[in-house]
Every structure is written in C-alpha cells, then in structure tokens.
Design a protein around this motif. Structure first.
Motif, PDB file in Angstrom:
ATOM      1  N   ASN A   1       5.955  63.872  73.437  1.00 20.39           N
ATOM      2  CA  ASN A   1       6.443  63.606  74.784  1.00 20.39           C
ATOM      3  C   ASN A   1       6.968  62.180  74.879  1.00 20.39           C
ATOM      4  O   ASN A   1       6.519  61.279  74.152  1.00 20.39           O
ATOM      5  CB  ASN A   1       5.318  63.765  75.808  1.00 20.39           C
ATOM      6  CG  ASN A   1       4.971  65.209  76.080  1.00 20.39           C
ATOM      7  OD1 ASN A   1       5.800  66.104  75.903  1.00 20.39           O
ATOM      8  ND2 ASN A   1       3.752  65.458  76.526  1.00 20.39           N
TER       9      ASN A   1
ATOM     10  N   THR B   1      13.105  64.354  78.190  1.00 29.20           N
ATOM     11  CA  THR B   1      11.680  64.119  78.476  1.00 29.20           C
ATOM     12  C   THR B   1      10.796  64.266  77.245  1.00 29.20           C
ATOM     13  O   THR B   1       9.615  63.950  77.298  1.00 29.20           O
ATOM     14  CB  THR B   1      11.175  65.095  79.558  1.00 29.20           C
ATOM     15  OG1 THR B   1      11.441  66.448  79.134  1.00 29.20           O
ATOM     16  CG2 THR B   1      11.839  64.833  80.891  1.00 29.20           C
ATOM     17  N   GLN B   2      11.361  64.740  76.137  1.00 31.09           N
ATOM     18  CA  GLN B   2      10.601  64.898  74.908  1.00 31.09           C
ATOM     19  C   GLN B   2      11.480  64.547  73.712  1.00 31.09           C
ATOM     20  O   GLN B   2      12.714  64.597  73.802  1.00 31.09           O
ATOM     21  CB  GLN B   2      10.090  66.351  74.750  1.00 31.09           C
ATOM     22  CG  GLN B   2       9.098  66.780  75.813  1.00 31.09           C
ATOM     23  CD  GLN B   2       8.644  68.228  75.636  1.00 31.09           C
ATOM     24  OE1 GLN B   2       9.454  69.129  75.444  1.00 31.09           O
ATOM     25  NE2 GLN B   2       7.339  68.445  75.708  1.00 31.09           N
TER      26      GLN B   2
ATOM     27  N   ASN C   1       5.682  67.853  79.942  1.00 30.83           N
ATOM     28  CA  ASN C   1       5.424  66.404  79.978  1.00 30.83           C
ATOM     29  C   ASN C   1       5.262  66.023  81.444  1.00 30.83           C
ATOM     30  O   ASN C   1       5.968  65.157  81.972  1.00 30.83           O
ATOM     31  CB  ASN C   1       6.572  65.643  79.324  1.00 30.83           C
ATOM     32  CG  ASN C   1       6.281  64.164  79.150  1.00 30.83           C
ATOM     33  OD1 ASN C   1       5.153  63.707  79.343  1.00 30.83           O
ATOM     34  ND2 ASN C   1       7.301  63.402  78.799  1.00 30.83           N
TER      35      ASN C   1
END
Length: 354
Positions: free
Chosen positions: A134, A113-114, A170
């Motif tokens: 992000n 997710t990042q 995020n």
C-alpha cells in the motif's frame, strides 16, 4: 535530494494529527494549521519556506521531520491529447504512476493508492504487474502536490482514485488523503469533485458511506453477470455482485449520490444484447449511470492467458450498445481514450518489476 523515512513524515497527516503533533512538541496547536496551510496551499516542500514559524522551530523540524515521500523521475506528454503521465520513485525504490487528463471543462488527476494491485483483473495492466504494498497517505497526496506544482494548483479541478491499486484495500491512507483534500483550510478540491473507484469490497463500501465524506463512487462493473466477472475479475469470486449491489444501494442512500458503473467494452465478452438487458435490470435498482470505456491495449505488459486474448469492441458497436441502453432510460457516457500513445489511458498504468 536523497529521500529518507527515518524522520517523522508530516505530509499526509490530517489537520487533527498535525495539531496533536505540534502539541506533543510543546508548541501551540495552531502551528499545525500553519504547516497544513504551507504544505497544501503554498505547496511548500521544505520548512525554511515557512516564514511565519519561529526560526528555532524551523530548525527543529528540519532535524526531526521530513516533507519528502516521492521523487519525480520523469513526465511524459501525449502528442495526441496533452495527457501527462508522472513516474514517481518511493523511498524504498518502488515506482508508481499518476496521470493528468486535461479536458475542455475540467482537468482531472488520476492517482494511485498501491504499488501494483492484488486483484488481477484480466483487462488491466496494473493487475498484471502484481502487488508490492500500500501507499502511505503522504505518497498519495504527493502525487497531487507534484502535479499541482507542474500544472498549477488552481488548474486541477478533479481527483479520481483510479490509478494503480484498489483504494478500498488501502482504506485508512485513502481516507486520510480525502480528509486532507476536503479540509476547509486546503483551498483545493471539493468532495463533489473526488471519485473513488473500486472493484468491489462491500464492507469497505459501507464503511466509506459511514465516514461522512460523501465523495463520488465508481464501481468497476464490466459485466452484470457473475459468470463473466468471475473470469475477468477474480475478486468477484470472493465478493459477488449481489453483495456489492447491496453495499452500493447503501452508499447511494446514505450519501445521496449516484453510483457510476465503469464498463470496459470487451469484444464478444460483454457487448451482447443479453448484456444490455442485464445492465438495464441492474441500473433500475439504484441511482446510477454507466461510463463506457473502450478497452485499451495492455500489450506493453506481454499478457498471457485470457488477458492476451482480449480485444476491444468495434467503435460502431460501442455507440450502438450505448444508444440501446439510453433507449431504456439509462444514463450512459462514452469515455474518450486519453493518453494511450504513452500507456497512460484507462487500464494501462503499470511498472514491470525487476
């Protein structure tokens, strides 16, 4: 194919957003449903495939929109477990990884997710690589779509947000991607086969509970003592266990789900009799289970400080530790190491920034 972000990115938009987008073009809202179906059920990555759209609309979409957010650079397959690692390039030239873990009764995709992670957990290679940004919902979803094309959509049964990054930092992109995965128009993953892993952001845990999605939640615990968590997980200094446990209780009650405590075994750090007693005390406070994870080497990141000193607890002691917890009526699972020969096991995902 050269990737660009100058056009409107349709991948990663929720069904509601897609309907609104096509309305803004003067098109009927059901065009959003059609495009949603093409992207997520038929895995279409260009508009020319969408034959039930008028040719004029397909031409217009080619001019003003894009469906590309990642480029697949390489795949690696473990000779030991058939675990498969995907290396992706974003449009701004960052690299991220995702992992597909085939097992007897399930095939789990671990997504990021990042780009990197800001939390600096000492036992995690991603934490050692630092943090850049992000990922968008499109970039999160694209990891699944590439894996689905590679492995077969029908063969991916579970999704875990346990790759690079802290999903709850995020939050909007993570939530949008869950909305897409669980939408009835997407014949893919049900919400009870989606797990979000967090190191502990209490307000976001509660917000996730209130979102209505009721996905499974895994909490990266790794010690039931604040003093130890402070050393190996700096985020604990900002959000101590008491705040997180309150949030986890709220989540369990609101969603009627059981919390999974993730517990990486670290030699002479969190594998003592005192740890067993404290874990037992903690688990009795809320519906939960413990997922024990043997520590996987992060030597490929050339760690320093406490990270360089970490060692895994001996396997015999891990089994004894688990048995003693079970004797206290705690549900315990021991996770098999998958893909450590290609640096794809739990805690090993990382890209060295140049």
């Amino acid at each position: 194919m050269k990737l660009t972000e100058k056009k409107t990115q349709l991948k990663g938009l929720t069904l509601s957003d897609l309907r609104d987008f096509f309305s803004s073009l003067g098109e009927p809202k059901f065009r959003g449903d059609q495009v949603f179906n093409w992207i997520y059920n038929h895995l279409a990555d260009n508009f020319n495939e969408m034959k039930n759209l008028p040719a004029t609309l397909r031409s217009k979409l080619n001019e003003i929109c894009t469906l590309n957010s990642l480029e697949l650079l390489t795949t690696q397959k473990s000779n030991q477990t058939n675990t498969q690692k995907f290396l992706f390039l974003t449009t701004d030239k960052n690299k991220i990884e995702a992992v597909l873990i085939p097992e007897k009764d399930r095939n789990t995709l671990c997504i990021s997710t990042q780009v990197g992670c800001p939390l600096d957990c000492k036992f995690c290679a991603t934490g050692l690589m630092g943090y850049k940004r992000n990922l968008s919902a499109a970039e999160i979803i694209d990891q699944y779509l590439f894996a689905a094309k590679n492995f077969g959509k029908e063969n991916i049964t579970n999704i875990v947000y346990m790759g690079m990054g802290e999903p709850l930092l995020n939050f909007n992109s993570t939530l949008n991607s869950i909305s897409i995965f669980t939408n009835q128009l997407n014949k893919g993953i049900s919400r009870n086969r989606i797990t979000i892993s967090t190191a502990g952001i209490p307000n976001k845990i509660k917000e996730l509970a209130d979102s209505g999605y009721r996905v499974k939640l895994a909490f990266s615990l790794h010690s039931a003592f604040d003093s130890i968590r402070n050393k190996i997980m700096p985020i604990n200094k900002k959000y101590p266990l008491s705040e997180n446990i309150e949030a986890l209780k709220y989540y369990a009650k609101k969603t009627n789900t059981r919390i999974t405590f993730e517990y990486t075994m670290l030699k002479k750090i969190n594998d003592t009799e005192a740890d067993i007693r404290q874990l037992t005390k903690l688990c009795r406070q809320l519906p939960s289970k413990i997922n024990i994870i043997p520590f996987n080497s992060i030597e490929h990141m050339n760690p320093s400080g406490i990270s360089a000193e970490l060692k895994t607890t001996e396997i015999e002691k891990i089994y004894s530790f688990a048995d003693k917890l079970r004797n206290n009526n705690i549900t315990v699972m021991i996770r098999d190491t998958q893909g450590n020969d290609i640096a794809a096991a739990c805690g090993q995902l990382a890209i060295k920034f140049k």
